[in-house]
Design an enzyme around this catalytic site. Structure first.
Site, PDB file in Angstrom:
ATOM      1  N   TYR A  57     -21.011  -3.254  15.971  1.00 45.57           N
ATOM      2  CA  TYR A  57     -21.027  -4.352  17.194  1.00 45.57           C
ATOM      3  C   TYR A  57     -20.332  -3.093  18.398  1.00 45.57           C
ATOM      4  CZ  TYR A  57     -16.479  -5.185  14.815  1.00 45.57           C
ATOM      5  OH  TYR A  57     -15.559  -5.460  14.623  1.00 45.57           O
ATOM      6  N   ASP A  59       0.469  -1.521   0.307  1.00 48.63           N
ATOM      7  CA  ASP A  59      -0.356  -0.288   0.072  1.00 48.63           C
ATOM      8  C   ASP A  59       1.254   1.231  -0.224  1.00 48.63           C
ATOM      9  OD1 ASP A  59      -2.352  -1.547   0.442  1.00 48.63           O
ATOM     10  OD2 ASP A  59      -2.854  -1.104   2.120  1.00 48.63           O
ATOM     11  N   CYS A  67     -10.963 -52.045  -8.761  1.00 51.11           N
ATOM     12  CA  CYS A  67      -9.980 -52.004  -9.791  1.00 51.11           C
ATOM     13  C   CYS A  67     -10.020 -53.438  -9.573  1.00 51.11           C
ATOM     14  CB  CYS A  67      -8.608 -51.404 -10.543  1.00 51.11           C
ATOM     15  SG  CYS A  67      -7.689 -52.397 -11.311  1.00 51.11           S
ATOM     16  N   ASP A 120       0.837   4.527  -2.984  1.00 56.35           N
ATOM     17  CA  ASP A 120       0.815   5.409  -2.275  1.00 56.35           C
ATOM     18  C   ASP A 120       1.595   6.444  -2.690  1.00 56.35           C
ATOM     19  OD1 ASP A 120      -1.822   4.939  -1.111  1.00 56.35           O
ATOM     20  OD2 ASP A 120      -1.056   4.840   1.172  1.00 56.35           O
ATOM     21  N   ASP A 135     -15.735 -11.859   9.520  1.00 52.67           N
ATOM     22  CA  ASP A 135     -14.754 -12.000   9.225  1.00 52.67           C
ATOM     23  C   ASP A 135     -15.171 -11.340   7.683  1.00 52.67           C
ATOM     24  OD1 ASP A 135     -11.756 -12.542   7.743  1.00 52.67           O
ATOM     25  OD2 ASP A 135     -12.093 -14.903   7.769  1.00 52.67           O
ATOM     26  N   ARG A 144     -10.216   1.126   9.673  1.00 52.79           N
ATOM     27  CA  ARG A 144      -9.202   1.126  10.785  1.00 52.79           C
ATOM     28  C   ARG A 144      -7.762   1.421  10.852  1.00 52.79           C
ATOM     29  NH1 ARG A 144      -6.324  -3.370  12.591  1.00 52.79           N
ATOM     30  NH2 ARG A 144      -5.670  -2.834  15.025  1.00 52.79           N
ATOM     31  N   LYS A 172     -17.494 -13.492  15.903  1.00 50.22           N
ATOM     32  CA  LYS A 172     -15.883 -12.369  14.838  1.00 50.22           C
ATOM     33  C   LYS A 172     -16.298 -12.825  13.928  1.00 50.22           C
ATOM     34  CE  LYS A 172     -11.304 -11.683  15.398  1.00 50.22           C
ATOM     35  NZ  LYS A 172     -11.211 -11.348  14.036  1.00 50.22           N
ATOM     36  N   CYS A 212      -3.079 -55.320 -11.416  1.00 50.79           N
ATOM     37  CA  CYS A 212      -2.583 -53.517 -11.781  1.00 50.79           C
ATOM     38  C   CYS A 212      -1.575 -52.671 -11.361  1.00 50.79           C
ATOM     39  CB  CYS A 212      -4.475 -52.700 -11.082  1.00 50.79           C
ATOM     40  SG  CYS A 212      -4.203 -51.510 -11.047  1.00 50.79           S
ATOM     41  N   LYS A 235     -10.747 -18.015  18.440  1.00 48.15           N
ATOM     42  CA  LYS A 235     -10.591 -18.251  16.902  1.00 48.15           C
ATOM     43  C   LYS A 235     -11.025 -19.737  16.279  1.00 48.15           C
ATOM     44  CE  LYS A 235      -8.171 -14.952  14.780  1.00 48.15           C
ATOM     45  NZ  LYS A 235      -7.454 -14.523  13.565  1.00 48.15           N
ATOM     46  N   GLU A 266     -20.655 -13.273  21.055  1.00 45.74           N
ATOM     47  CA  GLU A 266     -21.200 -12.428  19.911  1.00 45.74           C
ATOM     48  C   GLU A 266     -19.876 -13.510  18.277  1.00 45.74           C
ATOM     49  OE1 GLU A 266     -19.621  -8.001  19.547  1.00 45.74           O
ATOM     50  OE2 GLU A 266     -20.796  -8.555  21.479  1.00 45.74           O
ATOM     51  N   SER A 277      -7.258  -3.360  18.053  1.00 45.92           N
ATOM     52  CA  SER A 277      -7.258  -5.071  17.975  1.00 45.92           C
ATOM     53  C   SER A 277      -7.989  -5.687  18.593  1.00 45.92           C
ATOM     54  CB  SER A 277      -5.501  -5.103  17.427  1.00 45.92           C
ATOM     55  OG  SER A 277      -5.703  -6.539  17.157  1.00 45.92           O
ATOM     56  N   LEU A 278      -7.674  -7.407  18.610  1.00 51.74           N
ATOM     57  CA  LEU A 278      -8.875  -8.350  19.352  1.00 51.74           C
ATOM     58  C   LEU A 278      -7.022  -8.922  20.453  1.00 51.74           C
ATOM     59  CD1 LEU A 278     -11.974  -8.854  18.948  1.00 51.74           C
ATOM     60  CD2 LEU A 278     -10.920  -7.621  20.734  1.00 51.74           C
ATOM     61  N   CYS A 314      -4.167 -49.105 -14.878  1.00 51.64           N
ATOM     62  CA  CYS A 314      -4.821 -50.281 -15.767  1.00 51.64           C
ATOM     63  C   CYS A 314      -5.564 -51.038 -16.708  1.00 51.64           C
ATOM     64  CB  CYS A 314      -4.487 -51.292 -14.736  1.00 51.64           C
ATOM     65  SG  CYS A 314      -6.200 -52.430 -14.418  1.00 51.64           S
ATOM     66  N   LYS A 331     -16.124 -10.682  25.763  1.00 50.20           N
ATOM     67  CA  LYS A 331     -15.963  -9.901  25.891  1.00 50.20           C
ATOM     68  C   LYS A 331     -16.796  -9.338  27.403  1.00 50.20           C
ATOM     69  CE  LYS A 331     -17.097  -7.402  20.982  1.00 50.20           C
ATOM     70  NZ  LYS A 331     -17.942  -6.480  20.521  1.00 50.20           N
ATOM     71  N   CYS A 356     -10.584 -49.016 -14.808  1.00 57.80           N
ATOM     72  CA  CYS A 356      -9.632 -48.095 -13.755  1.00 57.80           C
ATOM     73  C   CYS A 356      -8.854 -47.064 -14.452  1.00 57.80           C
ATOM     74  CB  CYS A 356      -8.882 -49.416 -13.659  1.00 57.80           C
ATOM     75  SG  CYS A 356      -7.285 -49.057 -12.632  1.00 57.80           S
TER      76      CYS A 356
HETATM   77  S1  IVH Z   1     -14.699  -5.709  19.116  1.00 56.76           S
HETATM   78  C1  IVH Z   1     -11.794  -2.962  20.328  1.00 56.76           C
HETATM   79  N1  IVH Z   1     -16.001  -7.433  18.300  1.00 56.76           N
HETATM   80  O1  IVH Z   1     -12.221  -8.484  14.688  1.00 56.76           O
HETATM   81  C2  IVH Z   1     -11.951  -3.722  20.318  1.00 56.76           C
HETATM   82  N2  IVH Z   1     -14.988  -6.738  16.543  1.00 56.76           N
HETATM   83  O2  IVH Z   1      -8.820  -9.267  15.171  1.00 56.76           O
HETATM   84  C3  IVH Z   1     -12.975  -3.719  18.698  1.00 56.76           C
HETATM   85  N3  IVH Z   1     -14.084  -8.133  14.581  1.00 56.76           N
HETATM   86  O3  IVH Z   1      -9.796  -4.896  14.195  1.00 56.76           O
HETATM   87  C4  IVH Z   1     -13.294  -5.055  18.169  1.00 56.76           C
HETATM   88  N4  IVH Z   1     -15.825  -9.198  15.267  1.00 56.76           N
HETATM   89  O4  IVH Z   1     -12.391  -6.030  12.893  1.00 56.76           O
HETATM   90  C5  IVH Z   1     -14.747  -6.375  17.842  1.00 56.76           C
HETATM   91  N5  IVH Z   1     -17.947  -9.180  16.963  1.00 56.76           N
HETATM   92  C6  IVH Z   1     -16.802  -8.693  16.884  1.00 56.76           C
HETATM   93  C7  IVH Z   1     -15.942  -8.791  15.699  1.00 56.76           C
HETATM   94  C8  IVH Z   1     -14.583  -7.501  16.383  1.00 56.76           C
HETATM   95  C9  IVH Z   1     -14.689  -9.030  13.929  1.00 56.76           C
HETATM   96  C10 IVH Z   1     -12.828  -8.249  14.285  1.00 56.76           C
HETATM   97  C11 IVH Z   1     -12.703  -6.488  14.523  1.00 56.76           C
HETATM   98  C12 IVH Z   1     -11.337  -5.873  15.070  1.00 56.76           C
HETATM   99  C13 IVH Z   1     -10.342  -7.099  14.190  1.00 56.76           C
HETATM  100  C14 IVH Z   1      -9.255  -8.266  15.571  1.00 56.76           C
END
Ligand code: IVH
Length: 715
Positions: free
Chosen positions: A232, A39, A440, A43, A126, A145, A124, A445, A324, A122, A88-89, A425, A300, A422
């Site tokens: 979320y 990227d 076979c 840029d 993708d 992000r 996650k 064979c 995961k 909840e 991130s998580l 053979c 959470k 077969c």
């Molecule tokens: S909470 C402060 N909830 O997963 C963290 N994230 O691997 C806020 N993601 O950057 C994230 N489903 O883009 C949260 N139910 C969910 C999610 C979720 C997908 C993503 C999100 C985050 C990434 C981290």
């Protein structure tokens, strides 16, 4: 002036060059999801072109990549700083880690011993994370992000997402909400079908398709991609109603739904980590109910005040953890079904796939088991399929994505696909009534012979090192020997050097050297390798009886049963003399296996091979003492060396060790080269690092329980 003209044409040439490069990279990135530069590099090119256009607007092309038409942003994307960083998580694949997270949370909140914490579980999703800013009820900004502090302004594109409200009832001064842009599986399938019809390569997965769609400079293109969004989390909030709504994660999700935001339809408020764990299992089982892909669950802490007390590390909040689901599943396209002929003549259908990363490697083939399985799952060539890898087992196709089926896909018919013969053979094939497999019928064979030799030499049978499949192929095929000198141009055709497993013992280094495929080294080096292989073959004569029994390839007799039969009868002659009833009386050996064994030795051909093995000096009566206390000679831990580390939640250390010993394992205290498994609980010690360094399989608690045969279902 000449000088300026010269310089001017160089600048103009550079501008054209930059335009061309940017168009190419844009296409690779956004349309083919196959970028070849970073990227940043992209840029830099864009910046350079913009700079030159600013200096020489008269030379800028009307369709320059810096100024797309059609109401699109006139240049790339503006950068926006996030009022509240987008973090991130932390994530994990293990139950132990999840429980350790719970322990940290309870400690962080200084809760009394054993006091539970409420969680929300909840999906996650993708997709691609997004932050949406509403001011007094109107959407004013949508951003990606980026690096967490600064993202791209993608407002124009986000506005094309049909399910995203442009206005909400809540009139808060500022209401920022975060979530994930994603693509429904059905939309993804339709998009790829359109691309295929237009002769374009398919996009790899919904996530890539989403990312590419969001970064389109022309929102009209984004609109055609029919993206979805799921919200979320809160971002910046100013206004009493919004702030009150965010007092708990559960309340926040309800509030979002009431405001008209799409939220995950599967979500649970849980009283403690045990319930959260059960819901994580439920979500995994019910993921097909969701229209888009998920790659795990997010747990959470429910209470927002507790969340704030816990704070965050540099990267992730301490109140949440992503669990995961095994990355051992992936989707790809089934291009063809080929047939592999095994050592018993069984024709196994094999999926030829678009290569896809799966559990650390790239998969291009997977087993489809047999025709019935293909019919049951209605797998068709052209389908988008789900492949799965469990442990060390070969990947398998576990299902299809029905929505992605091309209109012309037809049900699979094995016999028709094979043309009734077969594939190895050309011999006749048949399917026994009640059996799933086509076979076979030709005992000679070449594919079956190759399979028998490879199996005999394999690590879990006679363990002959250096006898690879290419060499087996050469040894079992006719061999053309071209003549030199006076007879040049004439060829002598030699019969196969190996026609059954016993022939291995009469091979000489010269036989092997003459046939070695892809000879690379000098004649001397080749001869050395051939000599080494002959030594390995000779050494196998004194193997334990179970290895020989397994290597013979008696139908239904795998490694575990071979061990049981060897222990029960003590010699090949005693086994061959045993009656069906005597065989069936052996632990783990039922009527089917007993019939198999009797049937195998009733065949003259097999008895002849046994006699040849005897003449070659292969030992028929080596039996090592079984591990004391072993009661399940066919179980996964039988005869294995296992080391325990960390804390298991369901077993004490002693219980775990007892269970392992009961299953026939030796429980060792230190990890070494001979360790077969490390069982790692929460907070494992240095043994884990050592096992990883040595490449020893590590079992987490659920995997351990599964192999012990204990229920692992969290619900
Ligand atoms: S909470 C402060 N909830 O997963 C963290 N994230 O691997 C806020 N993601 O950057 C994230 N489903 O883009 C949260 N139910 C969910 C999610 C979720 C997908 C993503 C999100 C985050 C990434 C981290």
């Amino acid at each position: 002036m000449n000088e300026m003209d010269g310089n001017g044409s160089a600048v103009r040439a550079r501008m054209r060059e930059l335009e061309e490069q940017l168009r190419r990279h844009t296409r690779l990135y956004y349309e083919e999801a196959a970028p070849v530069i970073s990227d940043q590099a992209f840029d830099a090119l864009l910046r350079e072109l913009r700079g030159l256009e600013a200096e020489h607007p008269e030379w800028a092309s009307a369709d320059s990549p810096t100024r797309r038409v059609g109401g699109a942003p006139s240049e790339g994307f503006a950068h926006v700083a996030h009022a509240v960083p987008m973090m991130s998580l932390d994530n994990t694949y293990s139950e132990g880690d999840l429980r350790a997270f719970d322990a940290r949370v309870r400690k962080g909140l200084a809760l009394a011993e054993g006091a539970p914490v409420g969680y929300v579980v909840e999906p996650k999703i993708d997709g691609v994370s997004i932050s949406l800013r509403y001011e007094r009820g109107r959407l004013v900004l949508a951003s990606t992000r980026g690096d967490g502090k600064t993202g791209d302004d993608i407002t124009a594109n986000a506005r094309t997402i049909a399910s995203l409200p442009q206005a909400i009832p809540c009139g808060a001064e500022v209401l920022e909400v975060r979530g994930e842009v994603c693509m429904d599986n059905a939309v993804f399938a339709a998009l790829n079908a359109e691309r295929a019809a237009a002769g374009e390569p398919p996009l790899a997965n919904p996530r890539n398709a989403t990312a590419g769609s969001l970064k389109q400079l022309d929102p009209a293109v984004t609109a055609r991609r029919r993206l979805s969004v799921v919200l979320y989390a809160p971002g910046e909030l100013r206004g009493a109603e919004a702030e009150a709504a965010a007092a708990s994660q559960w309340g926040w999700l309800d509030f979002l739904a009431a405001q008209g935001f799409p939220v995950a339809p599967l979500r649970w408020r849980c009283r403690d980590i045990d319930e959260a764990w059960a819901r994580i299992g439920e979500l995994d089982r019910r993921r097909a109910e969701l229209p888009w892909d998920i790659d795990g669950a997010v747990v959470k802490v429910d209470d927002a005040a507790a969340q704030r007390r816990l704070g965050a590390t540099a990267k992730a909040p301490r109140h949440a953890m992503a669990y995961k689901y095994s990355a051992e599943r992936a989707r790809t396209v089934l291009r063809a079904i080929t047939l592999q002929v095994g050592r018993t003549g069984v024709l196994t259908p094999v999926a030829e796939l678009d290569p896809v990363p799966l559990a650390g490697s790239v998969i291009a083939r997977a087993t489809l088991h047999n025709e019935d399985e293909i019919r049951r799952k209605d797998i068709r060539v052209g389908d988008t399929v789900v492949v799965e890898k469990a442990g060390e087992v070969i990947p398998a196709v576990v299902g299809i994505v029905a929505a992605a089926r091309p209109p012309d896909a037809v049900p699979y018919d094995l016999a028709a696909a094979a043309g009734g013969r077969c594939p190895a053979c050309g011999g006749p094939i048949s399917r026994d009534a009640g059996a799933a497999a086509w076979r076979c019928e030709n005992m000679d064979c070449p594919a079956q012979l190759r399979g028998r030799i490879e199996h005999y030499a394999s690590r879990k049978a006679m363990d002959i090192e250096g006898l690879g499949s290419a060499l087996v192929e050469a040894l079992t095929s006719e061999w053309r020997e071209e003549s030199d000198g006076l007879l040049a141009g004439f060829a002598r055709v030699l019969p196969p050097a190996v026609r059954d497993v016993a022939d291995l013992y009469s091979l000489t280094p010269a036989d092997i050297e003459a046939r070695r495929p892809n000879r690379a080294g000098s004649g001397r080096a080749e001869m050395k390798l051939a000599t080494k292989l002959c030594a390995a073959i000779a050494a196998s004569k004194s193997n334990d009886l179970w290895r020989l029994l397994h290597g013979l390839g008696i139908p239904n007799v795998g490694e575990g049963l071979a061990r049981s039969l060897a222990a029960a009868f003590g010699s090949l002659d005693a086994l061959m003399a045993a009656t069906r009833d005597e065989l069936a009386a052996v632990r783990d050996v039922g009527g089917t296996v007993a019939d198999s064994v009797v049937g195998f030795f009733a065949l003259e051909k097999n008895r002849a091979v046994v006699e040849k093995l005897r003449e070659a000096g292969v030992a028929f009566d080596r039996v090592a003492k079984p591990a004391a206390g072993a009661d399940s000679p066919s179980g996964p831990f039988f005869g294995k060396r296992v080391v325990l580390t960390g804390t298991l939640s369901r077993y004490t250390r002693e219980e775990a060790a007892d269970r392992l010993r009961d299953a026939g394992a030796t429980v060792a205290t230190a990890v070494g080269k001979t360790t077969d498994y490390l069982v790692a609980g929460a907070d494992p010690g240095s043994k884990l690092a050592k096992a990883e360094a040595l490449g020893i399989p590590v079992l987490d608690e659920p995997a351990f329980a599964r192999l012990l045969g204990d229920p692992t279902d969290p619900a």
